[in-house]
Design a protein around this motif. Structure first.
Motif, PDB file in Angstrom:
ATOM      1  N   ARG A   1       9.857  -7.861  -5.619  1.00 17.89           N
ATOM      2  CA  ARG A   1       8.854  -7.753  -6.723  1.00 17.89           C
ATOM      3  C   ARG A   1       7.771  -8.812  -6.439  1.00 17.89           C
ATOM      4  NH1 ARG A   1      10.687  -4.723 -10.775  1.00 17.89           N
ATOM      5  NH2 ARG A   1      12.720  -4.238 -10.129  1.00 17.89           N
TER       6      ARG A   1
ATOM      7  N   LEU B   1      -5.694   6.237  -8.911  1.00 15.83           N
ATOM      8  CA  LEU B   1      -5.137   7.200 -10.042  1.00 15.83           C
ATOM      9  C   LEU B   1      -6.163   6.893 -11.243  1.00 15.83           C
ATOM     10  CD1 LEU B   1      -1.333   7.189  -9.545  1.00 15.83           C
ATOM     11  CD2 LEU B   1      -2.821   8.888  -8.995  1.00 15.83           C
TER      12      LEU B   1
ATOM     13  N   MET C   1      -9.408   8.178 -11.019  1.00 16.00           N
ATOM     14  CA  MET C   1      -9.593   9.880 -11.155  1.00 16.00           C
ATOM     15  C   MET C   1      -9.105  10.248 -12.572  1.00 16.00           C
ATOM     16  SD  MET C   1      -7.540  10.036  -7.458  1.00 16.00           S
ATOM     17  CE  MET C   1      -7.321  11.880  -6.946  1.00 16.00           C
ATOM     18  N   ALA C   2      -8.639  11.420 -12.440  1.00 11.06           N
ATOM     19  CA  ALA C   2      -8.413  12.160 -14.010  1.00 11.06           C
ATOM     20  C   ALA C   2      -6.989  11.373 -14.395  1.00 11.06           C
ATOM     21  CB  ALA C   2      -8.627  13.541 -13.655  1.00 11.06           C
ATOM     22  N   TYR C   3      -6.260  10.802 -13.523  1.00  9.93           N
ATOM     23  CA  TYR C   3      -4.964  10.552 -14.011  1.00  9.93           C
ATOM     24  C   TYR C   3      -4.801   9.164 -14.933  1.00  9.93           C
ATOM     25  CZ  TYR C   3      -4.594  13.542 -10.135  1.00  9.93           C
ATOM     26  OH  TYR C   3      -4.937  14.842  -9.418  1.00  9.93           O
ATOM     27  N   LYS C   4      -4.296   9.333 -16.081  1.00 11.89           N
ATOM     28  CA  LYS C   4      -4.209   8.404 -16.992  1.00 11.89           C
ATOM     29  C   LYS C   4      -2.611   7.955 -17.366  1.00 11.89           C
ATOM     30  CE  LYS C   4      -8.418   8.475 -17.420  1.00 11.89           C
ATOM     31  NZ  LYS C   4      -9.247   7.595 -16.444  1.00 11.89           N
ATOM     32  N   GLY C   5      -2.619   6.580 -17.947  1.00 12.32           N
ATOM     33  CA  GLY C   5      -1.146   6.733 -18.170  1.00 12.32           C
ATOM     34  C   GLY C   5      -0.276   5.765 -17.008  1.00 12.32           C
ATOM     35  N   VAL C   6      -0.724   5.642 -15.942  1.00 13.96           N
ATOM     36  CA  VAL C   6      -0.032   4.847 -14.877  1.00 13.96           C
ATOM     37  C   VAL C   6      -0.566   3.356 -14.675  1.00 13.96           C
ATOM     38  CG1 VAL C   6       0.341   4.755 -12.412  1.00 13.96           C
ATOM     39  CG2 VAL C   6       0.249   6.980 -13.622  1.00 13.96           C
ATOM     40  N   GLU C   7       0.417   2.500 -15.156  1.00 12.16           N
ATOM     41  CA  GLU C   7      -0.042   1.270 -15.244  1.00 12.16           C
ATOM     42  C   GLU C   7       0.183   0.456 -13.771  1.00 12.16           C
ATOM     43  OE1 GLU C   7       2.283  -0.763 -18.328  1.00 12.16           O
ATOM     44  OE2 GLU C   7       0.788   0.140 -19.765  1.00 12.16           O
ATOM     45  N   ASP C   8       1.083   0.825 -12.904  1.00  9.55           N
ATOM     46  CA  ASP C   8       1.274   0.227 -11.817  1.00  9.55           C
ATOM     47  C   ASP C   8       2.020   1.180 -10.794  1.00  9.55           C
ATOM     48  OD1 ASP C   8       1.368  -2.251 -10.085  1.00  9.55           O
ATOM     49  OD2 ASP C   8       3.361  -2.522 -10.497  1.00  9.55           O
ATOM     50  N   VAL C   9       1.822   1.013  -9.519  1.00 10.46           N
ATOM     51  CA  VAL C   9       2.465   1.833  -8.634  1.00 10.46           C
ATOM     52  C   VAL C   9       3.192   0.750  -7.323  1.00 10.46           C
ATOM     53  CG1 VAL C   9       2.169   3.615  -6.600  1.00 10.46           C
ATOM     54  CG2 VAL C   9       0.908   3.609  -8.860  1.00 10.46           C
ATOM     55  N   ARG C  10       4.441   1.008  -7.024  1.00 10.31           N
ATOM     56  CA  ARG C  10       4.830   0.189  -5.961  1.00 10.31           C
ATOM     57  C   ARG C  10       5.198   1.426  -4.826  1.00 10.31           C
ATOM     58  NH1 ARG C  10       4.702  -5.144  -5.945  1.00 10.31           N
ATOM     59  NH2 ARG C  10       6.618  -5.447  -4.952  1.00 10.31           N
ATOM     60  N   GLN C  11       5.129   1.057  -3.601  1.00  7.31           N
ATOM     61  CA  GLN C  11       5.260   2.309  -2.572  1.00  7.31           C
ATOM     62  C   GLN C  11       6.255   1.820  -1.965  1.00  7.31           C
ATOM     63  OE1 GLN C  11       2.510   4.142  -0.110  1.00  7.31           O
ATOM     64  NE2 GLN C  11       4.230   5.290   0.889  1.00  7.31           N
ATOM     65  N   GLY C  12       7.362   2.423  -1.576  1.00  8.92           N
ATOM     66  CA  GLY C  12       8.464   1.993  -0.514  1.00  8.92           C
ATOM     67  C   GLY C  12       8.852   2.966   0.519  1.00  8.92           C
TER      68      GLY C  12
ATOM     69  N   ILE D   1      -3.238   2.964  -4.761  1.00 11.14           N
ATOM     70  CA  ILE D   1      -2.835   3.850  -5.168  1.00 11.14           C
ATOM     71  C   ILE D   1      -2.983   4.127  -6.746  1.00 11.14           C
ATOM     72  CG2 ILE D   1      -0.926   5.722  -5.584  1.00 11.14           C
ATOM     73  CD1 ILE D   1       0.181   4.884  -2.911  1.00 11.14           C
TER      74      ILE D   1
END
Lengths: 81, 81
Positions: B11, B25, B28-39, B21
């Motif tokens: 973290r 997002l 683009m047309a994607y709402k509602g995502v506050e954070d992305v973690r990739q693994g 990412i």
């Protein structure tokens, strides 16, 4: 709410990276591993205002349209309240 | 038996790829995502001769010593009978 997205190569697609890991493990001191497939893993933190249904739909759309190459990859999703 | 290994950045470590990412997002047309973690995500197929305890110990050793960089990453494991 958090969403976990798992992206892997389709079973029919050769996973060279996974094969390499599996062979390396075999040459090292690690026994008992027959095969390895490597994929990608995303944790999405979603806005708290989304309902579970909205979250499911939105994450499904993002996974399908952005995070996955549908020609060679498939995905699965797990929502965590 | 199959083992699923999930490797993510700790973290406290900046996840530049995940941030990129998340920002993409948002644009683009994607709402509602506050954070992305990739693994990373690994599926290990284990020899059927292993007991569940042996499998747990072996997969834990492989995840700790090979699949994870302990300085910046952490892992979790799920065994699937």
């Amino acid at each position: 709410m958090k969403a976990h997205v798992y992206v892997t190569l389709k079973r029919t697609v050769l996973d060279a990276q996974g094969k390499t890991i599996a062979e390396a493990l075999g040459r090292m001191a690690y026994k008992g591993v027959e095969d390895v497939r490597q994929g990608k893993y995303f944790v999405l933190t979603l806005a708290p205002s989304l309902t579970e249904e909205e979250a499911q739909a939105e994450v499904d759309r993002i996974a399908r349209e952005v995070l996955t190459n549908p020609v060679i990859e498939e995905y699965s999703i797990r929502l965590e309240p």
